[in-house]
Design a protein around this motif. Sequence first.
Motif, PDB file in Angstrom:
ATOM      1  N   THR A 525       0.837  -1.210   0.000  1.00 48.52           N
ATOM      2  CA  THR A 525       0.000   0.000   0.000  1.00 48.52           C
ATOM      3  C   THR A 525       0.867   1.252   0.000  1.00 48.52           C
ATOM      4  OG1 THR A 525      -1.507  -1.278   1.376  1.00 48.52           O
ATOM      5  CG2 THR A 525      -1.978   1.078   1.152  1.00 48.52           C
ATOM      6  N   ILE A 526       1.887   1.229   0.885  1.00 48.14           N
ATOM      7  CA  ILE A 526       2.796   2.382   0.958  1.00 48.14           C
ATOM      8  C   ILE A 526       3.416   2.616  -0.415  1.00 48.14           C
ATOM      9  CG2 ILE A 526       4.990   3.227   1.900  1.00 48.14           C
ATOM     10  CD1 ILE A 526       4.325   1.746   4.513  1.00 48.14           C
ATOM     11  N   GLY A 527       3.896   1.517  -1.031  1.00 47.62           N
ATOM     12  CA  GLY A 527       4.537   1.618  -2.345  1.00 47.62           C
ATOM     13  C   GLY A 527       3.627   2.277  -3.365  1.00 47.62           C
ATOM     14  N   ALA A 533       2.243   9.668  -5.472  1.00 45.36           N
ATOM     15  CA  ALA A 533       2.690  11.012  -5.093  1.00 45.36           C
ATOM     16  C   ALA A 533       3.958  11.420  -5.839  1.00 45.36           C
ATOM     17  CB  ALA A 533       2.912  11.072  -3.586  1.00 45.36           C
ATOM     18  N   GLY A 534       4.388  10.562  -6.760  1.00 50.82           N
ATOM     19  CA  GLY A 534       5.500  10.952  -7.624  1.00 50.82           C
ATOM     20  C   GLY A 534       6.867  10.456  -7.185  1.00 50.82           C
ATOM     21  N   TYR A 535       6.893   9.470  -6.319  1.00 53.15           N
ATOM     22  CA  TYR A 535       8.179   8.971  -5.832  1.00 53.15           C
ATOM     23  C   TYR A 535       8.748   7.881  -6.734  1.00 53.15           C
ATOM     24  CZ  TYR A 535      11.063   5.628  -3.261  1.00 53.15           C
ATOM     25  OH  TYR A 535      12.019   4.750  -2.908  1.00 53.15           O
ATOM     26  N   SER A 536      10.052   7.935  -6.992  1.00 51.78           N
ATOM     27  CA  SER A 536      10.732   6.783  -7.597  1.00 51.78           C
ATOM     28  C   SER A 536      11.987   6.495  -6.774  1.00 51.78           C
ATOM     29  CB  SER A 536      11.086   7.070  -9.051  1.00 51.78           C
ATOM     30  OG  SER A 536      12.118   8.016  -9.104  1.00 51.78           O
ATOM     31  N   PRO A 537      12.258   5.220  -6.571  1.00 48.79           N
ATOM     32  CA  PRO A 537      13.315   4.873  -5.618  1.00 48.79           C
ATOM     33  C   PRO A 537      14.720   5.297  -6.043  1.00 48.79           C
ATOM     34  CG  PRO A 537      12.470   2.925  -6.716  1.00 48.79           C
ATOM     35  CD  PRO A 537      11.578   4.044  -7.111  1.00 48.79           C
ATOM     36  N   ASN A 538      15.495   5.695  -5.047  1.00 50.02           N
ATOM     37  CA  ASN A 538      16.902   6.038  -5.257  1.00 50.02           C
ATOM     38  C   ASN A 538      17.716   4.868  -4.716  1.00 50.02           C
ATOM     39  OD1 ASN A 538      19.517   6.885  -4.909  1.00 50.02           O
ATOM     40  ND2 ASN A 538      19.021   8.599  -3.569  1.00 50.02           N
ATOM     41  N   ILE A 539      18.225   4.071  -5.633  1.00 46.51           N
ATOM     42  CA  ILE A 539      18.852   2.828  -5.193  1.00 46.51           C
ATOM     43  C   ILE A 539      20.355   2.947  -5.037  1.00 46.51           C
ATOM     44  CG2 ILE A 539      17.055   1.238  -5.964  1.00 46.51           C
ATOM     45  CD1 ILE A 539      18.489   0.996  -8.584  1.00 46.51           C
ATOM     46  N   SER A 540      20.875   4.171  -5.092  1.00 42.91           N
ATOM     47  CA  SER A 540      22.329   4.308  -5.011  1.00 42.91           C
ATOM     48  C   SER A 540      22.869   3.860  -3.653  1.00 42.91           C
ATOM     49  CB  SER A 540      22.738   5.755  -5.247  1.00 42.91           C
ATOM     50  OG  SER A 540      22.387   6.533  -4.142  1.00 42.91           O
TER      51      SER A 540
END
Length: 626
Positions: A525-527, A533-540
């Motif tokens: 659900t959070i995902g 809301a426009g978030y994309s993960p920062n996997i660095s």
Amino acid sequence: MFAYKPKPPKPLLSVRHKVICDPLLPSTPTFRSLNQTKQSHARIIVSGLARDAKLMAHLLLSLALSPSPPLHYSLSIYNHFNYPSVFATNNMIRCFAKSHSPRQSVVLYSSMLRRYAKPNNHTFTFLFQACSEALAVEEGAQIHAHVLKFGFGADLFIRNALLNFYSACFRLECSRKVFEESLGSRDLVTWNTMLACVVRDGQMGVAEKLFDEMPRRDVISCSTMITGYVQNGNLEEALEFFRDVREKGLRVNEAMLVSVLSASAQLGLLEHGRFVHSLAESLNFPMTTSLGTSLIDMYAKCGCIEQSKILFNNMRQKDIWTWNVMICGLATHGLAKEALALFERFLNKGFAPATVTFIGVLSACSRAGLVREGRHYFKLMKENYGIQPEMEHYGCMVDLLGRTGFVDEAVELIEKMQVSPDPVLWATLLGACKIHGFSELGEEIGSKLIQLDPTHSGHYVQLSTVYAKAKKWEEVIRVRRLMSERNTNKAAGWSLIEAQGKVHKFVAGDRDHESFKEIHKMLETIGTRIAEAGYSPNISSVLHDIGDEEKEIVIKEHSERLAIALGLLVTPYGDCIRVVKNLRVCEDCHEVSKIISKVFEREIIVRDGSRFHHFKEGTCSCHDFW
DNA sequence: ATAGGGTTAG
């Protein structure tokens, strides 16, 4: 006409005073304020009794009983005796023992011997107190010989004082010997002193055995165990022991509460801390300075800095601990301006800052990036207060200068240090290199750190991040391979949250929780909602040698995400979610927490390895500087 | 006439 009745004159001392306190009527000793003692002194002089040696000695006793006897005043009385009695001398020794110059007790004792006056049993107990305070090992050992010479070797009070003296001077072997010799004539104090001695040496296992062996235990035996657990970092054991004490209906004392509050604070267990607070109130414990200070610290470390402020402002008696705790508390919450203002108030009150005070001040500056202020206070500490900077002070300065981009100045500072930098300090500088792209310096420090401690996985991770930022991919792979080859001990990151009267502790990718399925659903659900809301993960920040899709999964299951998910599941809407974690929060989790606070309309407070983050309506109190 | 054991901050 109106009736006029003159008021009766006020007596100098109330009846109660006369009965309990007036030395004109010596009675059982009770603590009296310095003012009361001075009043009595005045009355004695006015009554023309100042030459009465017994009375004057009794006056000295009341000074010796006060928590910090006024040395000058006590001496002026003592020096008026032509032939001071042993009783008077004992009390003067006692005054010195409590003072800042406890060695003077021994000096006075020597002069007493030169006058051919003989010490009595009481003399030695005070002398050993003084030697404990002064850590005067040699003197104490000599006095030990005197005890035998004067025939007091079998005195239980003296033997216990001796045991305590060796313990205070960290002479465990000597304490053991005195303890063994006392076999057959031990009392509860003997056992408790030995117990404290073992605890001080950090041997909690031995302490547990000793505790079981004791023929009798009292509230001090229990508080010694609890404080011992806390001092040795066995926080959960401390809480467990305390719960046991409560369940068995045994007595609770202030030392226990103070220690248990410290454990709650260190663990970040707000609910538990609150419980101890209410317990203190329901058991009618007076709000002393130490209890109040412990509460302020507990609330600050559990995220309720407002509560700390309220307690601090309401506290009538504050000591240096109170101020230090409050300054450091404001600092960890990133309230730098308030911390500095409080520090200035502290100075205006005439307090002398301690080394910890400056750690609070400098860490406040470093967490808020106040470079100018940091430089100022670092200088002030050395030049105005003569405090030699310790590793931690340098740590704050290197962190402050490094993260705000003055890496050269940080390096310069390290080069000028009197002591050689420890790995933590190098790691701090490495962090700065990473942020500002000083890849060559970072490489040098990273390699050095790996040499210093090849088993520490964090160093490899840091170094590979430096390489990753410089896009040196072969190097990234090389360091990662090195890390896996060398079988480094990975410090597992964990997060905990209190909910429904329980403590829930998570590690990344945890599947052990009883509500694992619900938590996972919540993560989904959070995902979805943060993606909307426009978030994309920062996997660095994920450096494991795995594919991007897997990286996303790993990052989604960072321990604090699991804890926040549980918080969203089980706490009512409107409640703040409080999470405590041992490591620093990663960039991606920080971003996600901000968005969650907005889309779920929840305040989230995270205590990470070094500070607090208050997430509210999409922003964080650290202003993304951490 | 006097005595002993336990407490908190980075």
